[in-house]
Scaffold this active site. Structure first.
Site, PDB file in Angstrom:
ATOM      1  N   SER A   1       6.837  -5.184   2.111  1.00  0.00           N
ATOM      2  CA  SER A   1       6.920  -3.845   2.684  1.00  0.00           C
ATOM      3  C   SER A   1       5.789  -3.581   3.669  1.00  0.00           C
ATOM      4  CB  SER A   1       6.881  -2.792   1.570  1.00  0.00           C
ATOM      5  OG  SER A   1       7.962  -2.953   0.673  1.00  0.00           O
TER       6      SER A   1
ATOM      7  N   CYS B   1       7.594  -8.208  -2.597  1.00  0.00           N
ATOM      8  CA  CYS B   1       7.548  -6.834  -3.096  1.00  0.00           C
ATOM      9  C   CYS B   1       6.706  -5.966  -2.150  1.00  0.00           C
ATOM     10  CB  CYS B   1       7.007  -6.820  -4.518  1.00  0.00           C
ATOM     11  SG  CYS B   1       7.220  -5.238  -5.372  1.00  0.00           S
ATOM     12  N   TYR B   2       5.595  -5.445  -2.618  1.00  0.00           N
ATOM     13  CA  TYR B   2       4.749  -4.558  -1.814  1.00  0.00           C
ATOM     14  C   TYR B   2       4.262  -5.267  -0.556  1.00  0.00           C
ATOM     15  CZ  TYR B   2       1.418  -0.638  -1.297  1.00  0.00           C
ATOM     16  OH  TYR B   2       0.716   0.465  -0.866  1.00  0.00           O
TER      17      TYR B   2
ATOM     18  N   ASP C   1      12.732  -5.229 -13.095  1.00  0.00           N
ATOM     19  CA  ASP C   1      11.558  -6.003 -12.691  1.00  0.00           C
ATOM     20  C   ASP C   1      10.260  -5.390 -13.213  1.00  0.00           C
ATOM     21  OD1 ASP C   1      12.948  -7.967 -11.284  1.00  0.00           O
ATOM     22  OD2 ASP C   1      13.068  -6.731  -9.491  1.00  0.00           O
ATOM     23  N   GLY C   2      10.184  -4.058 -13.238  1.00  0.00           N
ATOM     24  CA  GLY C   2       8.966  -3.417 -13.739  1.00  0.00           C
ATOM     25  C   GLY C   2       8.691  -3.758 -15.188  1.00  0.00           C
TER      26      GLY C   2
ATOM     27  N   ASN D   1       2.553  -9.810  -9.592  1.00  0.00           N
ATOM     28  CA  ASN D   1       2.880  -9.501  -8.198  1.00  0.00           C
ATOM     29  C   ASN D   1       1.642  -9.408  -7.325  1.00  0.00           C
ATOM     30  OD1 ASN D   1       5.630  -9.532  -8.033  1.00  0.00           O
ATOM     31  ND2 ASN D   1       5.911  -7.325  -8.081  1.00  0.00           N
ATOM     32  N   GLU D   2       0.843  -8.368  -7.539  1.00  0.00           N
ATOM     33  CA  GLU D   2      -0.285  -8.172  -6.645  1.00  0.00           C
ATOM     34  C   GLU D   2      -1.395  -7.352  -7.272  1.00  0.00           C
ATOM     35  OE1 GLU D   2       1.962  -4.785  -6.798  1.00  0.00           O
ATOM     36  OE2 GLU D   2       2.792  -6.329  -5.489  1.00  0.00           O
TER      37      GLU D   2
END
Length: 309
Positions: free
Chosen positions: A197, A193-194, A67-68, A149-150
């Protein structure tokens, strides 16, 4: 799809990923395709060289990794916006990647691509920029940063764990001040993702929305917030005597935010476009498989699901 100019990135330091990148490069060159290939990782960014070397439109980006590696491709190629085939070779979760098994037959995969036998999943992206000055004509103090993502605003220091005080404004109205470890502004893609979490909501990637989630806030009343995609989010670090707060994009350091500056986050005017080769592709199946979303511990038979009524 015409395969005239293709870029291939592989996970830096991963031998299997590099080996498959080389195999695909040779197969594409036999089809008279121009190929640019390089490693992608924490200390390796091949995309500026790719973009300065291409002579025509990029038809396809093939990414071997996890994913990265896929996030880096979407972020760095945001303005060029090519189709991206991300293949899980040496990755972990594989939220954004296609299974490696579907791409092992190189010639069959390239035939599918040239025959348009695939689906395209379009995902919303965000862009952020550090600004300074008034509302009418603010001064840009950084480049534009893109993310899939963010965007994250949080402090970083080599010798301590500083707490940040951040004021958030949405469409010109102050919403709240957060004291804690930082603030996340994510896309629906990044909600798993983050943001997840940090106890943020899970948002289907087919939607367009912005999710604002405080990181470890020192208040029981601080809650995540889902807002329309056309919103403008401004974040000010407050009470700092030295520049410790940073702007992060998809986990990568963007730039430092100096006292008096703000981060402005908006929806990007480009999309990440991922090729889907799987015949059965389900976001909910991905949640169950990748995040071990088990749901209730007691399961009952549903005799009415396939009933005639």
């Amino acid at each position: 799809m015409e395969l005239k100019q293709v870029i291939i990135a592989y996970k830096a330091g991963e031998s299997e990923s590099k080996a498959w990148a080389e195999k695909y490069s040779k197969a594409l060159e036999k089809r008279n395709c121009k190929v640019l290939m390089g490693p992608s990782g924490f200390k390796d960014n091949p995309y500026p060289v790719f973009l300065s070397s291409v002579t025509n439109q990029i038809d396809l980006a093939i990414v071997f990794g996890g994913d990265g590696t896929a996030l880096a491709a979407a972020r760095e190629l945001a303005l060029a916006s090519p189709l991206i085939l991300a293949v899980n070779v040496g990755g972990h979760l594989g939220f954004l990647t296609e299974p490696f098994e579907l791409c092992q037959d190189i010639e069959a995969t390239l035939d599918r691509l040239e025959s348009d036998l695939y689906a395209i999943q379009r995902r919303m992206m965000l862009q952020a920029q550090v600004l300074e000055g008034g509302r009418i004509k603010p001064q840009p103090m950084s480049d534009r940063f893109f993310c899939l993502n963010e965007i994250c605003v949080k402090p970083a220091s080599i010798d301590r764990m500083p707490t940040s005080i951040l004021e958030m404004e949405v469409d010109g109205e102050v919403v709240d001040q957060f004291q804690g470890d930082g603030l996340i502004v994510s896309t629906p893609t990044g909600s798993t993702c983050y943001t997840a979490s940090a106890n943020g909501p899970i948002v289907h990637p087919g939607m367009e929305a912005m999710v604002i989630t405080p990181i470890c806030p020192l208040s029981l009343s601080s809650r995540p917030l889902v807002i329309p995609p056309g919103s403008v989010v401004n974040v000010w670090p407050l009470g700092e005597q030295e520049p410790v707060t940073k702007l992060w994009t998809d986990g990568s350091l963007g730039t430092t935010i100096w006292p008096g500056q703000r981060v402005s986050v908006t929806m990007a005017n480009c999309l990440a476009k991922f090729i889907i080769l799987r015949e059965e592709h389900s976001f909910y199946h991905t949640l169950r498989e990748k995040l071990s979303w088990a749901g209730t511990r007691i399961h009952y038979d549903n005799e009415h699901r396939n009933g005639s009524n």
